[in-house]
Enzyme design. Structure first.
Site, PDB file in Angstrom:
ATOM      1  N   ARG A 176       0.835  -1.213   0.000  1.00  0.00           N
ATOM      2  CA  ARG A 176       0.000   0.000   0.000  1.00  0.00           C
ATOM      3  C   ARG A 176       0.870   1.265   0.000  1.00  0.00           C
ATOM      4  O   ARG A 176       0.530   2.262   0.650  1.00  0.00           O
ATOM      5  CB  ARG A 176      -0.943   0.037   1.219  1.00  0.00           C
ATOM      6  N   SER A 207     -10.566  -1.281   4.210  1.00  0.00           N
ATOM      7  CA  SER A 207      -9.719  -1.539   5.381  1.00  0.00           C
ATOM      8  C   SER A 207      -9.317  -0.211   6.003  1.00  0.00           C
ATOM      9  O   SER A 207      -8.749   0.647   5.318  1.00  0.00           O
ATOM     10  CB  SER A 207      -8.441  -2.264   4.979  1.00  0.00           C
ATOM     11  N   GLU A 264      -4.725   2.732   7.289  1.00  0.00           N
ATOM     12  CA  GLU A 264      -4.499   2.611   5.862  1.00  0.00           C
ATOM     13  C   GLU A 264      -5.190   3.779   5.170  1.00  0.00           C
ATOM     14  O   GLU A 264      -4.754   4.269   4.138  1.00  0.00           O
ATOM     15  CB  GLU A 264      -5.090   1.278   5.360  1.00  0.00           C
TER      16      GLU A 264
HETATM   17  N1  EPU Z   1      -9.977 -12.238  10.533  1.00  0.00           N
HETATM   18  C1  EPU Z   1     -10.453 -12.390  11.812  1.00  0.00           C
HETATM   19  N2  EPU Z   1     -11.707 -11.974  12.081  1.00  0.00           N
HETATM   20  C2  EPU Z   1     -12.516 -11.474  11.110  1.00  0.00           C
HETATM   21  C3  EPU Z   1     -12.034 -11.337   9.793  1.00  0.00           C
HETATM   22  C4  EPU Z   1     -10.745 -11.724   9.521  1.00  0.00           C
HETATM   23  O1  EPU Z   1      -9.778 -12.874  12.706  1.00  0.00           O
HETATM   24  O2  EPU Z   1     -13.664 -11.154  11.439  1.00  0.00           O
HETATM   25  C5  EPU Z   1      -8.620 -12.728  10.224  1.00  0.00           C
HETATM   26  C6  EPU Z   1      -8.719 -14.114   9.608  1.00  0.00           C
HETATM   27  O3  EPU Z   1      -7.765 -14.939  10.174  1.00  0.00           O
HETATM   28  C7  EPU Z   1      -8.371 -13.890   8.162  1.00  0.00           C
HETATM   29  C8  EPU Z   1      -7.438 -12.703   8.274  1.00  0.00           C
HETATM   30  O4  EPU Z   1      -7.967 -11.896   9.336  1.00  0.00           O
HETATM   31  O5  EPU Z   1      -7.755 -15.000   7.624  1.00  0.00           O
HETATM   32  C9  EPU Z   1      -7.316 -11.918   7.023  1.00  0.00           C
HETATM   33  O6  EPU Z   1      -8.611 -11.488   6.636  1.00  0.00           O
HETATM   34  P1  EPU Z   1      -8.924 -11.138   5.121  1.00  0.00           P
HETATM   35  O7  EPU Z   1      -8.489 -12.235   4.260  1.00  0.00           O
HETATM   36  O8  EPU Z   1     -10.334 -10.702   5.037  1.00  0.00           O
HETATM   37  O9  EPU Z   1      -7.961  -9.947   4.770  1.00  0.00           O
HETATM   38  P2  EPU Z   1      -7.338  -8.745   5.560  1.00  0.00           P
HETATM   39  O10 EPU Z   1      -5.897  -9.021   5.813  1.00  0.00           O
HETATM   40  O11 EPU Z   1      -8.168  -8.362   6.743  1.00  0.00           O
HETATM   41  C10 EPU Z   1      -6.479  -7.579   3.387  1.00  0.00           C
HETATM   42  C11 EPU Z   1      -6.605  -6.258   2.693  1.00  0.00           C
HETATM   43  C12 EPU Z   1      -7.960  -6.144   2.010  1.00  0.00           C
HETATM   44  C13 EPU Z   1      -8.085  -7.265   0.996  1.00  0.00           C
HETATM   45  C14 EPU Z   1      -7.935  -8.611   1.744  1.00  0.00           C
HETATM   46  C15 EPU Z   1      -7.954  -9.794   0.833  1.00  0.00           C
HETATM   47  C16 EPU Z   1      -5.222  -4.728   3.980  1.00  0.00           C
HETATM   48  C17 EPU Z   1      -5.177  -3.586   4.923  1.00  0.00           C
HETATM   49  N3  EPU Z   1      -6.426  -5.176   3.668  1.00  0.00           N
HETATM   50  O12 EPU Z   1      -7.435  -7.589   4.437  1.00  0.00           O
HETATM   51  O13 EPU Z   1      -7.976  -4.913   1.292  1.00  0.00           O
HETATM   52  O14 EPU Z   1      -9.332  -7.210   0.320  1.00  0.00           O
HETATM   53  O15 EPU Z   1      -6.675  -8.621   2.445  1.00  0.00           O
HETATM   54  O16 EPU Z   1      -6.754  -9.902   0.150  1.00  0.00           O
HETATM   55  O17 EPU Z   1      -4.168  -5.200   3.545  1.00  0.00           O
HETATM   56  C18 EPU Z   1      -8.580  -2.617   1.487  1.00  0.00           C
HETATM   57  O18 EPU Z   1      -7.369  -2.369   1.347  1.00  0.00           O
HETATM   58  O19 EPU Z   1      -9.422  -1.701   1.633  1.00  0.00           O
HETATM   59  C19 EPU Z   1      -9.004  -4.007   1.500  1.00  0.00           C
HETATM   60  C20 EPU Z   1     -10.269  -4.352   1.692  1.00  0.00           C
END
Ligand code: EPU
Length: 337
Positions: free
Chosen positions: A163, A236, A333
């Site tokens: 990012r 995010s 972010e």
């Molecule tokens: N998780 C929890 N509780 C929840 C949801 C998620 O514990 O309620 C944990 C789970 O273990 C899950 C992990 O968080 O495996 C990661 O969750 P997720 O795959 O939804 O992704 P994220 O790391 O929270 C990032 C990006 C998103 C992108 C997703 C998918 C950032 C800041 N965010 O989120 O990007 O869509 O990965 O690749 O890196 C954005 O930038 O606006 C955005 C939505």
């Protein structure tokens, strides 16, 4: 054509739907319009907006907000194995992705349905489901507001990171306005299905098309993330923090399993969503601002009436709780303006 409006309402130009105004709004649809603009006469500061999908206006903006409507998608030669395509900064990023998938081109499909515009995508290095936009960028065409001329950066010059890019460097911030982005897509099948949800969906299925992966990504996003047309948010709100292996061991103490990702340098990326959930914030609210129930990394404007102060108060509560419990300092972010 250049459109100018004073005391302009920005509610429709930020997906958080903060009810704020700017002193001057300037919208243009050609890179050459920038050459003729009298920047010195603009109320300061000057800020260039994209789809307004990754920012939080913390109050009325006293300066000028610029917006690009440069809107074209030009393919060099669809018959080549690697297909160069030049895209105007004002194109909705997902319209571009849909377009590439409709031609069966590989590279953009995992980035489906990300809100925002092409210029901002290249500044922010948007990413999702195992892909980042810098993977498919080959160059970024800008207008240099200091030298007052067009300039082009190769992808290797853009210093892309998580990012992050050179365009976000505090010393350069605001100097370069992205006018178009040169992408390189491929005819050679290259499905990226490492993300758990995608892997499960395509298990046992051979050679999915870019369109099939796009459809799957859209399904995953719709299930997890709020639809900006229905409920205000900026995606995010926090970045996923990176900690040392020793710090991760401390975080994980007392838990059977903590989701994490070990980076090449031995550091560990821990999902901020998990930490926020452990601190009991899932579904929590403060005034009109809430932590999204299905994905606690997202703060939403529950009733479209949330104020910037309420969003920031909830942000502070989360940052404080995660710091106290895990010793991790979360960084937003979302850009605060
Ligand atoms: N998780 C929890 N509780 C929840 C949801 C998620 O514990 O309620 C944990 C789970 O273990 C899950 C992990 O968080 O495996 C990661 O969750 P997720 O795959 O939804 O992704 P994220 O790391 O929270 C990032 C990006 C998103 C992108 C997703 C998918 C950032 C800041 N965010 O989120 O990007 O869509 O990965 O690749 O890196 C954005 O930038 O606006 C955005 C939505």
């Amino acid at each position: 054509m250049v459109v100018r409006q004073e005391n302009f309402d920005l509610t429709a130009h930020n997906t958080f739907r903060m009810k704020v105004k700017c002193a001057l709004w300037v919208e243009y649809d050609k890179a050459s319009d920038l050459m003729e603009m009298d920047f010195d006469s603009f109320p300061k500061p000057v800020f260039h907006i994209g789809g307004g999908s990754n920012l939080l206006f913390t109050e009325d903006f006293p300066g000028t907000v610029l917006h690009s409507k440069i809107n074209y998608i030009k393919y060099a030669d669809l018959g080549l194995p690697d297909v160069p395509v030049m895209v105007g900064a004002g194109v909705c990023f997902d319209d571009f992705v849909a377009n590439t998938c409709s031609y069966g081109l590989w590279g953009a499909e995992n980035l489906s349905l990300i809100p925002g515009e092409v210029g901002a995508a290249a500044v922010q290095n948007i990413g999702a489901y195992g892909a980042e936009v810098c993977d498919i960028i080959s160059g970024v065409v800008c207008y240099d507001t200091l030298e007052r001329k067009k300039c082009t950066f190769k992808v290797s010059e853009c210093r892309y990171g998580y990012r992050d890019s050179m365009f976000k460097d505090p010393e350069l911030k605001g100097r370069y306005i992205v006018t178009s982005v040169l992408f390189r897509l491929s005819r050679t099948p290259a499905p990226r299905l490492e993300y758990k949800g995608l892997k499960e969906l395509f298990e046992g299925k051979s050679s999915p098309s870019p369109q099939e992966i796009r459809d799957a990504v859209i399904g995953i996003r719709k299930a997890k993330l709020p639809d900006p047309a229905q409920i205000g948010s900026a995606g995010s709100f926090f970045k996923n923090p990176v900690v040392t292996a020793a710090h991760f061991a401390q975080i994980a103490q007392g838990y059977d399993f903590v989701p994490h990702f070990v980076l090449d340098n031995g550091f560990v990326k821990v999902p901020a969503a998990w930490m926020i959930e452990q601190c009991g914030f899932k579904g929590a609210s403060y005034g009109g601002a809430s932590v999204y129930e299905k994905q606690p990394l997202v703060i939403v404007n529950t009733n479209s009436e949330a104020t910037p102060e309420e969003v920031m108060a909830l942000e502070t509560q989360i940052v404080t709780a995660v710091l106290e419990r895990f010793g991790v300092d979360l960084h937003p972010e979302v850009e605060h303006i």
